[in-house]
Design a protein around this motif. Structure first.
Motif, PDB file in Angstrom:
ATOM      1  N   TYR A 178       0.852  -1.188   0.000  1.00  0.00           N
ATOM      2  CA  TYR A 178       0.000   0.000   0.000  1.00  0.00           C
ATOM      3  C   TYR A 178       0.887   1.236   0.000  1.00  0.00           C
ATOM      4  CZ  TYR A 178      -4.172  -2.681   1.193  1.00  0.00           C
ATOM      5  OH  TYR A 178      -5.212  -3.558   1.165  1.00  0.00           O
ATOM      6  N   THR A 179       0.440   2.290  -0.669  1.00  0.00           N
ATOM      7  CA  THR A 179       1.155   3.564  -0.556  1.00  0.00           C
ATOM      8  C   THR A 179       0.800   4.184   0.796  1.00  0.00           C
ATOM      9  OG1 THR A 179      -0.679   4.758  -1.556  1.00  0.00           O
ATOM     10  CG2 THR A 179       1.063   4.021  -3.042  1.00  0.00           C
ATOM     11  N   ALA A 180       1.566   5.217   1.175  1.00  0.00           N
ATOM     12  CA  ALA A 180       1.300   5.867   2.468  1.00  0.00           C
ATOM     13  C   ALA A 180      -0.106   6.441   2.507  1.00  0.00           C
ATOM     14  CB  ALA A 180       2.337   6.956   2.708  1.00  0.00           C
ATOM     15  N   ASP A 181      -0.632   6.826   1.329  1.00  0.00           N
ATOM     16  CA  ASP A 181      -1.987   7.373   1.336  1.00  0.00           C
ATOM     17  C   ASP A 181      -3.042   6.310   0.992  1.00  0.00           C
ATOM     18  OD1 ASP A 181      -1.186   7.214  -1.249  1.00  0.00           O
ATOM     19  OD2 ASP A 181      -1.460   9.339  -1.745  1.00  0.00           O
ATOM     20  N   GLY A 238       3.379   9.131  -1.329  1.00  0.00           N
ATOM     21  CA  GLY A 238       2.161   9.779  -0.835  1.00  0.00           C
ATOM     22  C   GLY A 238       2.251  10.149   0.632  1.00  0.00           C
ATOM     23  N   SER A 239       3.468  10.019   1.202  1.00  0.00           N
ATOM     24  CA  SER A 239       3.593  10.361   2.630  1.00  0.00           C
ATOM     25  C   SER A 239       3.906  11.841   2.784  1.00  0.00           C
ATOM     26  CB  SER A 239       4.681   9.527   3.290  1.00  0.00           C
ATOM     27  OG  SER A 239       5.900   9.723   2.614  1.00  0.00           O
TER      28      SER A 239
END
Ligand code: PEP
Ligand code: MG
Length: 532
Positions: A255-258, A531-532
């Motif tokens: 998963y991406t940070a977002d 995306g963090s």
């Protein structure tokens, strides 16, 4: 002593520090006779001994490494290799000298080749030369590399690499070499950092005792000052901690940070690449390069051989999707008896789907084997090097025909969905025109065709940049077309494993990346930061 900084080309990622081992092959000569018949017999026995030794090694290993050794066996079985040596032996030269003379000419020929693929094979011929010399001399010339050391050499042979234990660190720093050599492929597969093309390794006086190798940046520092070493060790500790954390998260979905779920698929070259791997590390297999089946000295594989291999891969995947690519021969992957010799520009010639359509009798066997395997899992079939819809349509008609024939025979089969690789700019720009079930972006070829910089020519490596805006625009264009037509899209070229590009690739809208098994942990960690 002042530290020595050398800049080369990154061939295998990672950082390493260790004592330097300089590789030199010491060959002790046997006592030669002055009888040409005896010398010829000694050479014949040594060649056979070397061949048998490699054949034994092949039995204990699999996948890419076995392919490399198969190449050496094929060379040793080719009588033409030793012809020149036997000729000079008959004129009174010793077996040892004759073999060295003959092989050095071969090696020089490979080194002078225009094509980097052939230049990279020079190390294999050096390996063959030294192995036979060792048999002639009765001495083991394969250098002993102690685990954890930094091997500094002009070049290194696959045998020398394989004889070493890379599980306790260590790295390779080469004056010459190439990122597309067999040894570089082995180093990436074993996780050994490697830098090539450092230029002459010459020291004033004592050779260096210690080296720092940066396989990410492509640089080496010999005999570092204490402060340089301290900073490097700090970087290494941080990188190792990050990798250890990533390894422990390898089985979890990415998963991406977002919170965007990204599918991480595997690229493999043979079922052996999956040995010991838990299928949970991936969301499926994004690319099976089937060329390995065709590269053996045994000739073209029959339908049952192919079916058995495809089925093994589907069984391993336990219901996860598996994308198998049809034969992508030609270009940098010549196959004896199949590809065309002497094309002026093989990358723009009869390769990939073009060759399969030109050799329907070979292509049909593969389509039948794939249709039979398709009943054992979720199989998708992918066509390489597609440029125009007509190629896709013709392949689709052939697949339909083979599927129908199998059904008529009463053989268990299914018609797998047919997709295309997006590797040619024309296909990226006109992706909507294809009636494909899915797209898979081959960034290696897409980059070389977009940038007009061959993937295997070191002198244009800087231009061969998958992160160039032109390449990223074509990727984004393909993703957009996929979204419009509601077909799946993934990226399976080397760019997927280049974590410097992860953010840019995901910004194009891609949600599926396919990489070699060793790259999974690193990629998942990079995705988690986006995306963090
Ligand atoms: C590519 O071109 O990116 C690709 C995955 O195919 P190959 O490297 O086998 O040509
Ligand atoms: Mg390709």
């Amino acid at each position: 002593m002042a530290e020595i900084h050398l800049i080369g080309r990154a061939a295998s990622p990672g950082l390493a520090i260790g004592p330097v081992t300089m590789l030199t092959a010491a060959v002790v000569r046997r006592a030669a006779s002055d009888d040409p018949a005896q010398e010829a017999a000694a050479l014949r026995a040594a060649i056979e001994g070397a061949r048998a030794e490699i054949a034994e090694q092949i039995k204990t290993i699999q996948g890419e490494v076995a392919d490399i050794l198969e190449f050496q066996v094929a060379m040793l079985e080719d009588d033409a290799l030793a012809d020149a040596a036997y000729e000079v032996i008959s004129e009174g030269i010793t077996a040892h000298h004759a073999w060295r003379l003959a092989l050095d000419v071969e090696i020089a020929g490979y080194r002078a080749a225009e094509d980097e693929y052939f230049r990279a094979r020079a190390a294999d011929i050096v390996d063959i030369r030294d192995r036979v010399l060792a048999h002639l001399s009765g001495v083991d010339t394969v250098a002993r590399i102690t685990g954890g050391s930094i091997v500094a050499a002009d070049d290194i042979t696959p045998s020398a690499f394989l004889a070493a234990d890379w599980s306790h660190g260590g790295a390779i720093a080469l004056a010459g070499g190439s990122p597309s050599s067999h040894v570089a492929m082995l180093a990436r597969a074993r996780g050994a950092p490697m830098v090539v093309g450092l230029g002459p390794l010459s020291w004033n006086g004592q050779p260096p005792a210690l080296a720092l190798v940066d396989g990410d940046a492509g640089s080496v520092i010999f005999d570092p000052e204490p402060e340089t070493r301290r900073l490097f060790e700090q970087r290494m500790a941080a990188a190792n901690a990050a990798l250890a954390a990533a390894e422990s998260a390898r089985l979890a979905p990415a998963y991406t940070a977002d919170g965007r779920r990204i599918a991480v698929l595997l690229n493999i070259a043979a079922p052996e690449d999956l040995a010991g791997l838990d299928p949970a590390i991936c969301d499926g297999i994004g690319l099976v390069r089937t060329e390995f089946l065709f590269e053996t000295s045994l000739g073209l594989p029959d339908e049952d051989t192919q079916y058995a291999v495809y089925r093994r891969i589907l069984d391993w995947a336990q219901g996860r999707p598996v994308t198998i690519r049809t034969l992508d021969a030609g270009g940098d992957k010549p196959i004896k008896g199949l590809t065309i010799d002497g094309e002026s520009n093989p990358f723009l010639g009869l390769r990939g789907i073009r060759l399969s359509l030109a050799r329907p009798e070979v292509f049909r066997v593969q389509l039948r084997a794939l249709s039979r395997a398709a009943v054992h899992g979720v199989l998708k079939v992918m066509l390489p090097m597609i440029a125009v819809p007509g190629e896709f349509d013709r392949a689709g008609v052939m697949l339909d025909a083979e599927f129908a024939a199998l059904r008529a025979e009463g053989t268990a089969c299914a018609r797998p969905p047919l997709g295309i690789m997006i590797e040619v700019p024309a296909a990226a720009l006109c992706a909507e025109d294809f009636d494909a079930a899915f797209y898979s972006i081959g960034s290696n070829d897409l980059t070389q065709y977009t940038m007009a910089a061959a993937r295997d020519i070191g002198s244009v490596a800087d231009l061969n940049d998958a992160g160039h805006p032109a390449v990223l625009t074509l990727i984004a264009r393909t993703v957009e077309a996929a979204r419009k037509l509601d077909v799946e899209v993934s990226l399976c070229g080397d760019a997927a494993a280049d974590t410097r590009l992860t953010k840019a690739l995901l910004a194009t809208g891609l949600t599926s990346l396919s990489v070699a098994p060793v790259a999974v942990a690193r990629l998942k960690a990079a995705i988690a930061k986006v995306g963090s």
